[in-house]
Design a protein around this motif. Structure first.
Motif, PDB file in Angstrom:
ATOM      1  N   LEU A   7       0.679  -1.252   0.070  1.00  0.00           N
ATOM      2  CA  LEU A   7      -0.160  -0.076   0.047  1.00  0.00           C
ATOM      3  C   LEU A   7       0.972   1.305  -0.013  1.00  0.00           C
ATOM      4  N   PHE A   8       0.402   2.286  -0.568  1.00  0.00           N
ATOM      5  CA  PHE A   8       1.219   3.513  -0.858  1.00  0.00           C
ATOM      6  C   PHE A   8       1.303   4.318   0.270  1.00  0.00           C
ATOM      7  N   SER A   9       0.278   4.487   1.157  1.00  0.00           N
ATOM      8  CA  SER A   9       0.371   5.386   2.199  1.00  0.00           C
ATOM      9  C   SER A   9      -0.326   4.931   3.472  1.00  0.00           C
ATOM     10  N   GLN A  10       0.042   5.606   4.875  1.00  0.00           N
ATOM     11  CA  GLN A  10      -0.821   5.330   5.986  1.00  0.00           C
ATOM     12  C   GLN A  10      -2.032   5.692   5.605  1.00  0.00           C
ATOM     13  N   ASP A  11      -2.421   6.678   4.943  1.00  0.00           N
ATOM     14  CA  ASP A  11      -3.779   7.087   4.800  1.00  0.00           C
ATOM     15  C   ASP A  11      -4.696   5.997   4.226  1.00  0.00           C
ATOM     16  N   GLU A  12      -4.189   5.293   3.450  1.00  0.00           N
ATOM     17  CA  GLU A  12      -4.673   4.419   2.635  1.00  0.00           C
ATOM     18  C   GLU A  12      -5.057   3.071   3.658  1.00  0.00           C
ATOM     19  N   ILE A  13      -4.095   2.644   4.609  1.00  0.00           N
ATOM     20  CA  ILE A  13      -4.131   1.614   5.553  1.00  0.00           C
ATOM     21  C   ILE A  13      -5.215   2.041   6.550  1.00  0.00           C
ATOM     22  N   GLU A  14      -5.372   3.376   7.019  1.00  0.00           N
ATOM     23  CA  GLU A  14      -6.520   3.967   7.783  1.00  0.00           C
ATOM     24  C   GLU A  14      -7.802   4.006   7.198  1.00  0.00           C
ATOM     25  N   VAL A  15      -8.027   4.039   5.955  1.00  0.00           N
ATOM     26  CA  VAL A  15      -9.323   3.786   5.244  1.00  0.00           C
ATOM     27  C   VAL A  15      -9.630   2.437   5.309  1.00  0.00           C
ATOM     28  N   ILE A  16      -8.949   1.373   5.011  1.00  0.00           N
ATOM     29  CA  ILE A  16      -9.043   0.006   5.342  1.00  0.00           C
ATOM     30  C   ILE A  16      -9.191  -0.333   6.668  1.00  0.00           C
ATOM     31  N   GLN A  17      -8.604   0.207   7.578  1.00  0.00           N
ATOM     32  CA  GLN A  17      -8.854  -0.144   9.126  1.00  0.00           C
ATOM     33  C   GLN A  17     -10.336   0.294   9.568  1.00  0.00           C
ATOM     34  N   LYS A  18     -10.681   1.459   8.750  1.00  0.00           N
ATOM     35  CA  LYS A  18     -12.153   2.099   9.401  1.00  0.00           C
ATOM     36  C   LYS A  18     -13.080   1.216   8.722  1.00  0.00           C
ATOM     37  N   ARG A  19     -12.897   0.794   7.714  1.00  0.00           N
ATOM     38  CA  ARG A  19     -13.928  -0.331   6.960  1.00  0.00           C
ATOM     39  C   ARG A  19     -14.124  -1.446   7.664  1.00  0.00           C
ATOM     40  N   VAL A  20     -13.106  -1.943   8.120  1.00  0.00           N
ATOM     41  CA  VAL A  20     -12.909  -3.258   8.876  1.00  0.00           C
ATOM     42  C   VAL A  20     -13.844  -2.931  10.201  1.00  0.00           C
ATOM     43  N   GLU A  21     -13.535  -1.803  10.815  1.00  0.00           N
ATOM     44  CA  GLU A  21     -14.437  -1.516  11.893  1.00  0.00           C
ATOM     45  C   GLU A  21     -16.044  -1.477  11.646  1.00  0.00           C
ATOM     46  N   GLU A  22     -16.161  -0.781  10.635  1.00  0.00           N
ATOM     47  CA  GLU A  22     -17.541  -0.842  10.492  1.00  0.00           C
ATOM     48  C   GLU A  22     -17.994  -2.290   9.897  1.00  0.00           C
ATOM     49  N   LEU A  23     -17.379  -3.012   9.299  1.00  0.00           N
ATOM     50  CA  LEU A  23     -17.827  -4.396   8.789  1.00  0.00           C
ATOM     51  C   LEU A  23     -17.800  -5.407  10.284  1.00  0.00           C
ATOM     52  N   ARG A  24     -17.078  -5.205  10.920  1.00  0.00           N
ATOM     53  CA  ARG A  24     -17.064  -6.032  12.388  1.00  0.00           C
ATOM     54  C   ARG A  24     -18.327  -5.180  13.106  1.00  0.00           C
ATOM     55  N   LYS A  25     -18.868  -4.117  13.009  1.00  0.00           N
ATOM     56  CA  LYS A  25     -19.720  -3.495  13.703  1.00  0.00           C
ATOM     57  C   LYS A  25     -21.137  -4.005  13.338  1.00  0.00           C
ATOM     58  N   SER A  26     -21.173  -4.434  11.998  1.00  0.00           N
ATOM     59  CA  SER A  26     -22.402  -5.224  11.493  1.00  0.00           C
ATOM     60  C   SER A  26     -22.327  -6.670  11.621  1.00  0.00           C
ATOM     61  N   GLU A  27     -21.363  -7.134  12.427  1.00  0.00           N
ATOM     62  CA  GLU A  27     -21.264  -8.525  13.055  1.00  0.00           C
ATOM     63  C   GLU A  27     -20.981  -9.531  12.080  1.00  0.00           C
ATOM     64  N   LEU A  28     -20.164  -9.044  10.914  1.00  0.00           N
ATOM     65  CA  LEU A  28     -19.563  -9.971   9.980  1.00  0.00           C
ATOM     66  C   LEU A  28     -18.303 -10.769  10.701  1.00  0.00           C
ATOM     67  N   SER A  29     -18.266 -11.943  10.217  1.00  0.00           N
ATOM     68  CA  SER A  29     -17.151 -12.803  10.854  1.00  0.00           C
ATOM     69  C   SER A  29     -15.696 -12.060  10.389  1.00  0.00           C
TER      70      SER A  29
END
Length: 66
Positions: A7-29
């Motif tokens: 990945l090119f930047s820390q910003d890109e990783i942070e976007v993915i981390q936020k998406r992971v959090e959203e998906l976990r809140k929706s109770e996805l495995s």
């Protein structure tokens, strides 16, 4: 498919981390999250990494509330 190291930047990783959090809140495995991230971002993210990110988030929230 890219890996996290590619990945090119820390910003890109942070976007993915936020998406992971959203998906976990929706109770996805953890596996489901890994597969969804692969589809959305074309990034290989292991189930173990998803677990680490989710646990780290929980730890941060617990420490903030103390």
């Amino acid at each position: 498919m890219r890996t996290l190291k590619e990945l090119f930047s820390q910003d890109e990783i942070e976007v993915i981390q936020k998406r992971v959090e959203e998906l976990r809140k929706s109770e996805l495995s953890y596996r489901g999250i890994s597969e969804q991230i692969s589809r959305e971002f074309d990034v290989k993210l292991s189930k173990a990494m998803v677990l680490r990110w989710c646990k780290a988030r929980t730890t941060r929230l617990t420490r903030q509330s103390e």
